[in-house]
Design a protein around this motif. Sequence first.
Motif, short mmCIF file in Angstrom:
data_model
loop_
_atom_site.label_atom_id
_atom_site.label_comp_id
_atom_site.label_asym_id
_atom_site.label_seq_id
_atom_site.Cartn_x
_atom_site.Cartn_y
_atom_site.Cartn_z
N ASP A 330 0.96 -1.29 -0.29
CA ASP A 330 -0.17 -0.13 -0.09
C ASP A 330 1.05 1.29 0.08
O ASP A 330 1.76 1.44 0.86
CB ASP A 330 -1.06 -0.16 1.22
CG ASP A 330 -2.19 1.10 1.07
OD1 ASP A 330 -3.02 0.82 1.66
OD2 ASP A 330 -1.80 2.00 0.35
N LEU A 378 0.25 -2.32 10.20
CA LEU A 378 -1.10 -2.74 9.22
C LEU A 378 -1.56 -4.03 9.46
O LEU A 378 -0.45 -4.88 9.46
CB LEU A 378 -0.38 -2.35 7.89
CG LEU A 378 0.20 -0.96 7.58
CD1 LEU A 378 0.50 -0.85 5.98
CD2 LEU A 378 -0.61 0.02 7.75
N TYR A 380 -2.95 -6.91 7.06
CA TYR A 380 -3.53 -7.39 5.54
C TYR A 380 -4.37 -8.58 5.50
O TYR A 380 -4.08 -9.47 6.39
CB TYR A 380 -2.20 -7.66 4.64
CG TYR A 380 -1.42 -6.28 4.33
CD1 TYR A 380 -0.35 -6.05 4.68
CD2 TYR A 380 -2.06 -5.37 3.36
CE1 TYR A 380 0.45 -5.02 4.25
CE2 TYR A 380 -1.51 -4.38 2.93
CZ TYR A 380 -0.33 -4.06 3.71
OH TYR A 380 0.53 -2.91 3.27
N ASN A 387 -5.76 -3.33 -0.02
CA ASN A 387 -5.95 -2.45 0.85
C ASN A 387 -5.71 -2.97 2.47
O ASN A 387 -6.10 -4.09 2.87
CB ASN A 387 -7.22 -1.90 1.00
CG ASN A 387 -8.01 -1.10 -0.24
OD1 ASN A 387 -6.86 -0.57 -0.92
ND2 ASN A 387 -8.78 -1.82 -0.99
N GLN A 389 -6.84 -3.79 6.32
CA GLN A 389 -7.88 -4.12 6.87
C GLN A 389 -7.99 -3.10 8.19
O GLN A 389 -9.06 -3.06 8.64
CB GLN A 389 -8.04 -5.78 7.24
CG GLN A 389 -8.30 -6.38 5.92
CD GLN A 389 -9.16 -5.74 4.81
OE1 GLN A 389 -10.40 -5.82 5.14
NE2 GLN A 389 -8.79 -5.51 3.56
N LEU A 390 -6.94 -3.19 8.86
CA LEU A 390 -7.14 -2.44 10.13
C LEU A 390 -5.50 -1.78 10.36
O LEU A 390 -4.56 -2.30 9.97
CB LEU A 390 -7.07 -3.42 11.16
CG LEU A 390 -7.33 -3.06 12.90
CD1 LEU A 390 -8.48 -2.30 12.79
CD2 LEU A 390 -7.56 -4.20 13.58
N TYR A 428 -12.41 -5.33 17.02
CA TYR A 428 -12.45 -5.32 15.66
C TYR A 428 -12.19 -6.53 15.10
O TYR A 428 -11.86 -7.13 14.06
CB TYR A 428 -11.22 -4.47 15.28
CG TYR A 428 -11.19 -3.15 15.61
CD1 TYR A 428 -11.75 -2.20 15.01
CD2 TYR A 428 -10.62 -2.67 17.01
CE1 TYR A 428 -11.80 -0.66 15.32
CE2 TYR A 428 -10.84 -1.38 17.08
CZ TYR A 428 -11.36 -0.32 16.38
OH TYR A 428 -11.61 0.94 16.65
N HIS A 431 -14.66 -7.46 12.41
CA HIS A 431 -14.03 -6.77 11.15
C HIS A 431 -13.10 -7.64 10.40
O HIS A 431 -12.93 -7.83 8.92
CB HIS A 431 -13.68 -5.18 11.52
CG HIS A 431 -13.11 -4.34 10.22
ND1 HIS A 431 -14.11 -3.80 9.37
CD2 HIS A 431 -11.91 -4.25 9.57
CE1 HIS A 431 -13.38 -3.07 8.45
NE2 HIS A 431 -11.86 -3.61 8.48
N LYS A 441 -19.54 -0.25 9.34
CA LYS A 441 -18.04 -0.30 9.80
C LYS A 441 -17.71 0.42 10.90
O LYS A 441 -18.38 1.49 11.29
CB LYS A 441 -17.40 0.23 8.42
CG LYS A 441 -17.24 -0.72 7.19
CD LYS A 441 -16.18 -0.39 6.38
CE LYS A 441 -16.29 -1.27 5.19
NZ LYS A 441 -15.23 -1.00 3.86
N ASN A 457 -14.79 4.57 3.44
CA ASN A 457 -13.91 4.11 2.80
C ASN A 457 -12.60 3.70 3.46
O ASN A 457 -11.62 3.43 3.10
CB ASN A 457 -13.54 4.69 1.47
CG ASN A 457 -14.72 4.59 0.66
OD1 ASN A 457 -15.57 3.58 0.74
ND2 ASN A 457 -15.12 5.48 -0.42
N GLN A 458 -12.41 4.62 4.74
CA GLN A 458 -11.14 4.57 5.41
C GLN A 458 -11.13 3.25 6.21
O GLN A 458 -11.93 2.76 6.55
CB GLN A 458 -11.25 5.82 6.52
CG GLN A 458 -11.26 7.14 5.79
CD GLN A 458 -11.34 8.28 6.78
OE1 GLN A 458 -11.55 7.95 8.02
NE2 GLN A 458 -11.04 9.51 6.45
N THR A 459 -9.86 3.06 6.50
CA THR A 459 -9.22 1.91 7.27
C THR A 459 -9.52 2.07 8.89
O THR A 459 -9.09 3.04 9.36
CB THR A 459 -8.03 1.50 7.05
OG1 THR A 459 -8.04 1.39 5.61
CG2 THR A 459 -7.80 -0.03 7.78
#
Length: 844
Positions: A330, A378, A380, A387, A389-390, A428, A431, A441, A457-459
């Motif tokens: 990313d 991050l 993934y 993108n 995920q968290l 989370y 999620h 979300k 659309n934000q993480t």
Amino acid sequence: EAILRARMPPKSAKSATSSAGSKGKGKKIQSSAPVEKPGHPDDIFPMVLTSATQELFGCRADEDVTGESPYKLLKKDDIIQDIKTRAAVSDFSPVKQIVLDYPEDEILLVFDRDFTYDQSFYLVLTPEAKDKLLNLPEPETPEVLEKEVNKIPKPRQWISLGSEKEIDEESIKETREKLWYKFSRVRRKFGVPVCFSDRSTADAKGGYLECVSYQDSRFSIKQMQRDCGIQAVPRLQSSSAQTQWKVQRNIFTQYMPRELSDEEKENILQSDSLKNFCKSVTPRVLQALQQEEIMNVFFDDWKALGTAAEDGDWSGKVSEGLMLYQAFTDQKYTKDKKISSINWHPTIYGVIAVALTEKKEKRLNESTTLVVRPSFILFYSFSDPSNPQLLLECPDDIFAFEFCPSDPNIIVGGCINGQVVLWDISAYVTHLQGTQPSGKKVSVNTETFDLDDNKENQTPVVRFCAVSALESSHKAPITDVQWLPPTFEVTRTGLPVENKYNISVQVVTCSPDCSIMFWDVRASKLLSQSASGRKQNVDQKTQLTPYTVPNTFKHLDRTWKPLFRVSLPKIETSGEYAPLKFSLEHYTCNGNNTGRTTEKADKNDDSSSQVIPDYSHLRVPSAKTLTALKDVNTKLYIGTEDGEIVYTDWKLGKDDSGRLHSAKPLRCFSVHHWLVNMVQRSPFFKDILLTTGGWSFAIWKEGVMDGPIILSPSSEQLCTVGCWSLSRPAVFFIGKEDGSIEVWNLLEKTSQPVQVHAHITNAKITCIKPWTASSKQHFLTVTDDLGMVRVFEIPKTLYVPSRSESLSVKKYFELEEDRLKDFMKREELWAKQKEAEELKKKTV
């Protein structure tokens, strides 16, 4: 079935208007009465059933119905429902009216495997025919056959076919006359008594007769065949393997080649034999060179064809190397950053956590500016590789982090500024699992992101729960962090005691500031009492704020201090060792040495596995109430920034004044000539360790104090990381600075890797982490200096262990241990001999 066919008329030619033919044209005519075909009885109707119909009614050919069991009873209501549902498409539409008029509830369907009536199935239209087929008459009793068996067969007349001639030729017959011998005696000697006595053969010349063999000159016999016995004896041969040259000596040899004179060279070049040889060989050599230029003649086409399609890829070729499965990156978060640590989520499939740090050059360039980029960990996932995920918000760059073995929602990390950070991602989990609806979300902390982006659309961003006090933390970056196993905990003096909670509550960190620290995530009793009075105020505040931080470790935030500190003084000189990586043995509790019975321990284990207690409610118990564990190994293997491997004890001792202090390490080995970047224990042998650093790697055995039992030769590229295989005791992976990965198998080759995967990445490999998704799916995660995460699928040859592989590897380690001990003894002997020679020279 035999009786029914006996009364049927003979078969006739195939009908042109069969149901199969009409179905092949894509049309099917529905009629009130079926059109009967000639060649079959009136009470059956041949028909074709498609695979969908066979699957629907459970009459698949050669599976549900076979040649031995061809009958299948179909319910009348099911057939009528199929005709209503699929209408003209139904295979039973030609017999719709007959089915409606059928008096019983079940209709018989017969599988015609031999195509007796031109179709694979036929439907019995009357109950009488169904009863005849299902109730066949019993076979005849064997009483009738007994009379035939008891009949005595009569002999038949012999008819000669010429066999007596062959018997007559093979029989033995006399071909010469017999020899006659006559023995006579004088009449008067008949009946005379005989007296026997012993005598020597030398007393009388004719006293005995000797028949000696001699060569008869009249004829000779040629020997055509001879029976003899031969016994093969193997040759004795002495050989040795894996020998080492003990004493290195400089030896040189000078030689001169034997050359021909100029005259001899000229005579050979001008000879006709050489010219003829060149003429005959030149065309073949040119043809071979041309073929080699066109294609590789040594290429094995049969092996490349791939004859075994099972356990391979879609082309049928079995893969023997690492295959790229997924890649993650990313640019928004990984730009100008490198990956310092990586971990797979312990329970959620396909989720990887990655820690990012600023590159050293970038950090030096931006040290004069005021722009500070946020630091994140991050997450993934295989479901969305493009993108994250968290995001875990960090106070500074993270060099190492680890999931809690008791609760995977708790994560501990070590910052570059020396602080220890804790996160709680319990909110989370759904999620990450992908089960949370897209419209609900989790909200995002907009303080650390661009406000121009759409919130949906934000993480999601998770803020850290607690961070250690800066004045009590490490004074250098934390390079390694590990949870203590849930089987024990340590006191303030480093003494291992029983863990009543049976969950991991303590953390160990190391840093190049020459110290190792032990931390406890539970609240002390004094702190818990002061915090109980403010419980109501805290609850009110948490209800008002929309972006709340979990209160799991709120009692530790900004006030967290280490339980105790272990220093590493050098053994022979002044100063201290600077640790980078460490490894401790995971103690396995046996239930009896903790003061608890096995039943109670099992109950506690089961309860802890089902319900994980809240860390905010845990309190540090009094050390007086805990039972000490004497069989816990308190030794550590530590890798330093100078390439040393240090073996030390974390327990603190007391000096003469009664103050606690760290004892000097037990041993120190200068094996690696650069930073030690990995110290890892084998998942199969708790006393075997793998270390990498500089241009080599080494394998150690705890308890062997003479050095590593295996030391690799120096390579051209730096060894940046390594890891053991999770399924094979003999396999491990080594990452290099040039972006290549070496696969080593100690049972096949010990001096070189069995596989080398070059150019996996163009940058330096920073982390390698294996993961077992299932028994048939094993992954290897590789990260580089460019922020790229690559997941490779490990082939079957590298994760399926051979028969008794663990035992073979254990014997190999024992042999290497014996070799090392023998080498050390010989080295001592050579040193003594050298000292004795020097003394002799001095006396002379």
